[in-house]
Design a protein around this motif. Structure first.
Motif, PDB file in Angstrom:
ATOM      1  N   MET A   1       0.853  -1.178   0.000  1.00  0.00           N
ATOM      2  CA  MET A   1       0.000   0.000   0.000  1.00  0.00           C
ATOM      3  C   MET A   1       0.894   1.234   0.000  1.00  0.00           C
ATOM      4  O   MET A   1       1.896   1.277   0.691  1.00  0.00           O
ATOM      5  CB  MET A   1      -0.899  -0.023   1.232  1.00  0.00           C
ATOM      6  CG  MET A   1      -1.591   1.295   1.502  1.00  0.00           C
ATOM      7  SD  MET A   1      -2.614   1.298   2.971  1.00  0.00           S
ATOM      8  CE  MET A   1      -3.756   0.014   2.598  1.00  0.00           C
ATOM      9  N   SER A   2       0.483   2.229  -0.750  1.00  0.00           N
ATOM     10  CA  SER A   2       1.265   3.461  -0.803  1.00  0.00           C
ATOM     11  C   SER A   2       1.135   4.233   0.509  1.00  0.00           C
ATOM     12  O   SER A   2       0.132   4.120   1.220  1.00  0.00           O
ATOM     13  CB  SER A   2       0.801   4.340  -1.959  1.00  0.00           C
ATOM     14  OG  SER A   2      -0.467   4.896  -1.666  1.00  0.00           O
ATOM     15  N   GLN A   3       2.150   5.003   0.803  1.00  0.00           N
ATOM     16  CA  GLN A   3       2.152   5.801   2.030  1.00  0.00           C
ATOM     17  C   GLN A   3       0.984   6.801   2.055  1.00  0.00           C
ATOM     18  O   GLN A   3       0.326   6.922   3.085  1.00  0.00           O
ATOM     19  CB  GLN A   3       3.503   6.512   2.180  1.00  0.00           C
ATOM     20  CG  GLN A   3       3.754   7.099   3.532  1.00  0.00           C
ATOM     21  CD  GLN A   3       3.974   6.040   4.609  1.00  0.00           C
ATOM     22  OE1 GLN A   3       4.259   4.882   4.341  1.00  0.00           O
ATOM     23  NE2 GLN A   3       3.829   6.448   5.841  1.00  0.00           N
ATOM     24  N   PRO A   4       0.683   7.513   0.957  1.00  0.00           N
ATOM     25  CA  PRO A   4      -0.465   8.439   0.988  1.00  0.00           C
ATOM     26  C   PRO A   4      -1.797   7.743   1.248  1.00  0.00           C
ATOM     27  O   PRO A   4      -2.638   8.260   1.985  1.00  0.00           O
ATOM     28  CB  PRO A   4      -0.439   9.088  -0.404  1.00  0.00           C
ATOM     29  CG  PRO A   4       0.961   8.957  -0.855  1.00  0.00           C
ATOM     30  CD  PRO A   4       1.454   7.657  -0.276  1.00  0.00           C
ATOM     31  N   LYS A   5      -1.998   6.556   0.654  1.00  0.00           N
ATOM     32  CA  LYS A   5      -3.246   5.816   0.877  1.00  0.00           C
ATOM     33  C   LYS A   5      -3.329   5.363   2.336  1.00  0.00           C
ATOM     34  O   LYS A   5      -4.386   5.452   2.963  1.00  0.00           O
ATOM     35  CB  LYS A   5      -3.323   4.615  -0.060  1.00  0.00           C
ATOM     36  CG  LYS A   5      -4.625   3.874   0.034  1.00  0.00           C
ATOM     37  CD  LYS A   5      -4.722   2.766  -0.994  1.00  0.00           C
ATOM     38  CE  LYS A   5      -6.040   2.026  -0.837  1.00  0.00           C
ATOM     39  NZ  LYS A   5      -6.181   0.939  -1.794  1.00  0.00           N
ATOM     40  N   ALA A   6      -2.220   4.900   2.894  1.00  0.00           N
ATOM     41  CA  ALA A   6      -2.183   4.490   4.302  1.00  0.00           C
ATOM     42  C   ALA A   6      -2.460   5.678   5.202  1.00  0.00           C
ATOM     43  O   ALA A   6      -3.210   5.580   6.175  1.00  0.00           O
ATOM     44  CB  ALA A   6      -0.828   3.862   4.637  1.00  0.00           C
ATOM     45  N   HIS A   7      -1.880   6.815   4.871  1.00  0.00           N
ATOM     46  CA  HIS A   7      -2.052   8.038   5.660  1.00  0.00           C
ATOM     47  C   HIS A   7      -3.537   8.428   5.724  1.00  0.00           C
ATOM     48  O   HIS A   7      -4.066   8.725   6.800  1.00  0.00           O
ATOM     49  CB  HIS A   7      -1.219   9.147   5.021  1.00  0.00           C
ATOM     50  CG  HIS A   7      -1.001  10.333   5.874  1.00  0.00           C
ATOM     51  ND1 HIS A   7      -0.037  10.385   6.845  1.00  0.00           N
ATOM     52  CD2 HIS A   7      -1.635  11.527   5.922  1.00  0.00           C
ATOM     53  CE1 HIS A   7      -0.080  11.557   7.444  1.00  0.00           C
ATOM     54  NE2 HIS A   7      -1.040  12.270   6.899  1.00  0.00           N
ATOM     55  N   GLU A   8      -4.218   8.401   4.593  1.00  0.00           N
ATOM     56  CA  GLU A   8      -5.635   8.761   4.551  1.00  0.00           C
ATOM     57  C   GLU A   8      -6.507   7.748   5.305  1.00  0.00           C
ATOM     58  O   GLU A   8      -7.455   8.124   5.983  1.00  0.00           O
ATOM     59  CB  GLU A   8      -6.115   8.908   3.102  1.00  0.00           C
ATOM     60  CG  GLU A   8      -5.571  10.148   2.417  1.00  0.00           C
ATOM     61  CD  GLU A   8      -5.892  11.435   3.162  1.00  0.00           C
ATOM     62  OE1 GLU A   8      -7.053  11.636   3.579  1.00  0.00           O
ATOM     63  OE2 GLU A   8      -4.972  12.253   3.341  1.00  0.00           O
ATOM     64  N   ALA A   9      -6.162   6.462   5.186  1.00  0.00           N
ATOM     65  CA  ALA A   9      -6.913   5.436   5.912  1.00  0.00           C
ATOM     66  C   ALA A   9      -6.759   5.613   7.420  1.00  0.00           C
ATOM     67  O   ALA A   9      -7.722   5.462   8.176  1.00  0.00           O
ATOM     68  CB  ALA A   9      -6.436   4.044   5.491  1.00  0.00           C
ATOM     69  N   VAL A  10      -5.560   5.954   7.854  1.00  0.00           N
ATOM     70  CA  VAL A  10      -5.307   6.171   9.283  1.00  0.00           C
ATOM     71  C   VAL A  10      -6.070   7.394   9.779  1.00  0.00           C
ATOM     72  O   VAL A  10      -6.686   7.355  10.851  1.00  0.00           O
ATOM     73  CB  VAL A  10      -3.788   6.310   9.550  1.00  0.00           C
ATOM     74  CG1 VAL A  10      -3.518   6.816  10.957  1.00  0.00           C
ATOM     75  CG2 VAL A  10      -3.094   4.977   9.319  1.00  0.00           C
ATOM     76  N   ILE A  71       1.509   5.460  12.593  1.00  0.00           N
ATOM     77  CA  ILE A  71       0.513   4.421  12.335  1.00  0.00           C
ATOM     78  C   ILE A  71       0.454   4.105  10.838  1.00  0.00           C
ATOM     79  O   ILE A  71       0.352   2.944  10.443  1.00  0.00           O
ATOM     80  CB  ILE A  71      -0.866   4.827  12.890  1.00  0.00           C
ATOM     81  CG1 ILE A  71      -0.766   5.060  14.407  1.00  0.00           C
ATOM     82  CG2 ILE A  71      -1.913   3.760  12.571  1.00  0.00           C
ATOM     83  CD1 ILE A  71      -2.003   5.680  15.028  1.00  0.00           C
ATOM     84  N   ALA A  72       0.553   5.128   9.991  1.00  0.00           N
ATOM     85  CA  ALA A  72       0.527   4.922   8.540  1.00  0.00           C
ATOM     86  C   ALA A  72       1.714   4.076   8.089  1.00  0.00           C
ATOM     87  O   ALA A  72       1.578   3.234   7.191  1.00  0.00           O
ATOM     88  CB  ALA A  72       0.519   6.260   7.812  1.00  0.00           C
ATOM     89  N   GLU A  73       2.854   4.270   8.710  1.00  0.00           N
ATOM     90  CA  GLU A  73       4.043   3.482   8.365  1.00  0.00           C
ATOM     91  C   GLU A  73       3.819   2.001   8.664  1.00  0.00           C
ATOM     92  O   GLU A  73       4.147   1.135   7.850  1.00  0.00           O
ATOM     93  CB  GLU A  73       5.242   4.003   9.155  1.00  0.00           C
ATOM     94  CG  GLU A  73       6.536   3.282   8.850  1.00  0.00           C
ATOM     95  CD  GLU A  73       7.699   3.838   9.655  1.00  0.00           C
ATOM     96  OE1 GLU A  73       8.559   3.026  10.035  1.00  0.00           O
ATOM     97  OE2 GLU A  73       7.736   5.047   9.909  1.00  0.00           O
ATOM     98  N   VAL A  74       3.229   1.705   9.822  1.00  0.00           N
ATOM     99  CA  VAL A  74       2.932   0.319  10.189  1.00  0.00           C
ATOM    100  C   VAL A  74       1.941  -0.284   9.196  1.00  0.00           C
ATOM    101  O   VAL A  74       2.117  -1.415   8.725  1.00  0.00           O
ATOM    102  CB  VAL A  74       2.383   0.239  11.635  1.00  0.00           C
ATOM    103  CG1 VAL A  74       1.850  -1.137  11.952  1.00  0.00           C
ATOM    104  CG2 VAL A  74       3.457   0.642  12.627  1.00  0.00           C
ATOM    105  N   ALA A  76       1.270   0.726   6.015  1.00  0.00           N
ATOM    106  CA  ALA A  76       1.853   0.616   4.682  1.00  0.00           C
ATOM    107  C   ALA A  76       2.758  -0.597   4.587  1.00  0.00           C
ATOM    108  O   ALA A  76       2.772  -1.302   3.571  1.00  0.00           O
ATOM    109  CB  ALA A  76       2.608   1.899   4.342  1.00  0.00           C
ATOM    110  N   SER A  77       3.509  -0.866   5.641  1.00  0.00           N
ATOM    111  CA  SER A  77       4.409  -2.030   5.650  1.00  0.00           C
ATOM    112  C   SER A  77       3.637  -3.334   5.647  1.00  0.00           C
ATOM    113  O   SER A  77       3.989  -4.275   4.948  1.00  0.00           O
ATOM    114  CB  SER A  77       5.316  -1.991   6.882  1.00  0.00           C
ATOM    115  OG  SER A  77       6.157  -0.877   6.842  1.00  0.00           O
ATOM    116  N   ALA A  78       2.589  -3.414   6.431  1.00  0.00           N
ATOM    117  CA  ALA A  78       1.823  -4.647   6.569  1.00  0.00           C
ATOM    118  C   ALA A  78       0.951  -4.943   5.352  1.00  0.00           C
ATOM    119  O   ALA A  78       0.732  -6.103   5.023  1.00  0.00           O
ATOM    120  CB  ALA A  78       0.954  -4.599   7.825  1.00  0.00           C
ATOM    121  N   ALA A  79       0.455  -3.911   4.724  1.00  0.00           N
ATOM    122  CA  ALA A  79      -0.466  -4.095   3.602  1.00  0.00           C
ATOM    123  C   ALA A  79       0.224  -3.992   2.262  1.00  0.00           C
ATOM    124  O   ALA A  79      -0.410  -3.822   1.240  1.00  0.00           O
ATOM    125  CB  ALA A  79      -1.599  -3.065   3.697  1.00  0.00           C
ATOM    126  N   ALA A  80       1.542  -4.113   2.268  1.00  0.00           N
ATOM    127  CA  ALA A  80       2.317  -3.990   1.023  1.00  0.00           C
ATOM    128  C   ALA A  80       2.097  -5.157   0.101  1.00  0.00           C
ATOM    129  O   ALA A  80       1.741  -6.203   0.420  1.00  0.00           O
ATOM    130  CB  ALA A  80       3.797  -3.859   1.343  1.00  0.00           C
TER     131      ALA A  80
END
Length: 80
Positions: A1-10, A71-74, A76-80
């Motif tokens: 998952m991209s960092q921006p998408k993870a950021h918005e989900a968080v 939280i977004a970093e965690v 993005a890493s898990a949903a990669a």
């Protein structure tokens, strides 16, 4: 998952769990200090994100999660 998408989900998950607007979440430097997030809220947020993205997030480092970026970093890493 991209960092921006993870950021918005968080931001979306935090807004729901902390009953705050997305603007308040974005402006918070420290989610714990600025928005009163506690370890139970972190666990709820992580569980919601795991369910939404069908992934498993690392709960060992919950204490270090204090910003949207943490939280977004965690996620993005898990949903990669």
């Amino acid at each position: 998952m991209s960092q921006p998408k993870a950021h918005e989900a968080v931001i979306r998950a935090l807004s729901i769990e902390l009953q705050a607007t997305s603007e308040e979440v974005r402006a918070a430097g420290s989610l714990r200090t600025d928005l009163g997030m506690d370890s139970i809220a972190v666990a709820n947020i992580l569980f919601a994100l795991e369910e939404e993205f069908d992934c498993e997030l690392d709960l060992d480092g919950v204490r270090r999660l204090d910003t949207v970026a943490d939280i977004a970093e965690v996620l993005a890493s898990a949903a990669a």
